[in-house]
Write an enzyme that holds these catalytic residues in place. Structure first.
Site, PDB file in Angstrom:
ATOM      1  N   ASP A   1      -8.951  -4.034  -6.365  1.00 21.44           N
ATOM      2  CA  ASP A   1      -8.428  -2.881  -5.836  1.00 21.44           C
ATOM      3  C   ASP A   1      -8.697  -1.669  -6.632  1.00 21.44           C
ATOM      4  O   ASP A   1      -8.362  -1.702  -7.897  1.00 21.44           O
ATOM      5  CB  ASP A   1      -6.993  -3.051  -5.547  1.00 21.44           C
TER       6      ASP A   1
ATOM      7  N   SER B   1       1.072  -1.159  -0.081  1.00 22.02           N
ATOM      8  CA  SER B   1       0.055  -0.132  -0.036  1.00 22.02           C
ATOM      9  C   SER B   1       0.897   1.361   0.005  1.00 22.02           C
ATOM     10  O   SER B   1       1.762   1.204  -1.027  1.00 22.02           O
ATOM     11  CB  SER B   1      -0.953   0.013   1.150  1.00 22.02           C
TER      12      SER B   1
ATOM     13  N   HIS C   1      -7.882  -4.735  -1.828  1.00 27.01           N
ATOM     14  CA  HIS C   1      -6.972  -4.209  -1.364  1.00 27.01           C
ATOM     15  C   HIS C   1      -6.586  -4.954   0.116  1.00 27.01           C
ATOM     16  O   HIS C   1      -7.509  -5.010   0.827  1.00 27.01           O
ATOM     17  CB  HIS C   1      -7.020  -2.422  -1.153  1.00 27.01           C
TER      18      HIS C   1
END
Length: 311
Positions: free
Chosen positions: A248, A150, A278
């Site tokens: 995502d 991330s 995600h």
């Protein structure tokens, strides 16, 4: 003036994010000692000096007789605003055990206390320090990789970019796992194939406004290497492993950056994990194991082919 710049709002935002942390990055209970018990991990604490602030880190050492194994710098996720190095403990233990590398898991500075460019500058200084202090720390700084999940993946890309621009240190591999690589595009224009993806627009607003409140700065190459403003030829940048997730909202920008690396001859592989969103690896341990095995394989290959330090 940005909303986040008004007195008191940053503190309120921090409390909101603290409340959201378990939903965004998983629960502490699931991430402590229960995942990958076959990778126990030997750790020690380390503080790395930087011009931004001292960076705390946990160092994971692999088993084996190699006195100076390769080293991997890991950068956690959390939207640039949440400290969460501990959540990457299973990943770090796994990489140390399976890839045979020392893992330096970095607790870097976060927004809104430290807005852009503090974090990418600090992370680059950490990577440079790790490269330069292998002899006294017990790893081989000449066999160096960097990666993150991330926001940590975006910071890994920023570290690789700065290393390329400044002539070092040499990075054998950058691992970018579901990374936000385009903050220029409005979060509402980032689409998912499912109705309720993990990263909702309001959450993206909080993260982006805290990290880079000045919108014109979001086009910076250290923020948005997959954004429309960055068209530099990346030939010579560290080889990259890019991992995206099918559901995502950040998938498209990851794909774009993978293509940029491919055009520069710097893409090692792009893996698009099907039917996950995600931060999937925190909720799905078996899928995490599969992806971590891919990361470990590429880290091991990259560090084996890099020239070792002369002794």
């Amino acid at each position: 003036m940005s909303v986040l710049a008004r007195p008191g709002v940053a503190a309120v935002t921090a409390r909101v994010l603290q409340a959201l942390a378990p939903a965004v990055v998983g629960t502490t209970g699931r991430r402590r000692g229960k995942v990958f018990p076959e990778c126990p991990g030997t750790t020690r604490q380390l503080t790395i000096p930087t011009s931004i602030a001292p960076a705390r880190a946990v160092v994971y050492r692999p088993s084996g007789s190699d006195r100076h194994p390769p080293v991997h710098v890991n950068l956690h996720g959390g939207g640039y605003v949440m400290r969460g190095a501990q959540y990457d403990d299973p990943l770090c233990r796994y990489l140390a055990a399976v890839a045979g590398v020392v893992v330096v898991n970095v607790d870097y500075v976060v927004a809104p206390q430290h807005r852009f460019p503090a974090a990418p500058r600090q992370v680059f200084e950490v990577v440079r320090w790790v490269a330069e202090h292998g002899t006294d720390q017990g790893w081989d700084g000449y066999r160096l990789t960097v990666g993150g999940q991330s926001a940590g993946g975006a910071l890994a890309a920023a570290a690789a970019r700065q290393a390329w621009e400044q002539g070092g240190p040499a990075i054998a591999l950058q691992v970018l796992h579901y990374a936000p690589l385009d903050l220029v595009t409005d979060v509402r224009d980032k689409r998912s194939v499912i109705d309720r993806p993990v990263l909702r627009p309001w959450l993206g607003d909080i993260f982006d406004n805290a990290y880079v409140p000045e919108r014109t700065m979001r086009a910076d190459r250290l923020v948005s290497p997959a954004g429309p403003a960055d068209d530099s030829d990346l030939t010579g940048i560290a080889p990259g492993l890019v991992i995206t997730a099918e559901y995502d909202v950040l998938r498209a920008e990851g794909q774009r950056y993978a293509q940029r690396l491919r055009e520069a001859g710097a893409l090692v592989a792009h893996r698009d994990v099907p039917q996950v969103d995600h931060a999937y690896d925190i909720r799905d341990i078996e899928q995490a194991r599969q992806t971590y095995a891919v990361i470990a394989q590429h880290v091991r290959q990259a560090t084996r082919s890099a020239p070792p330090a002369t002794t």
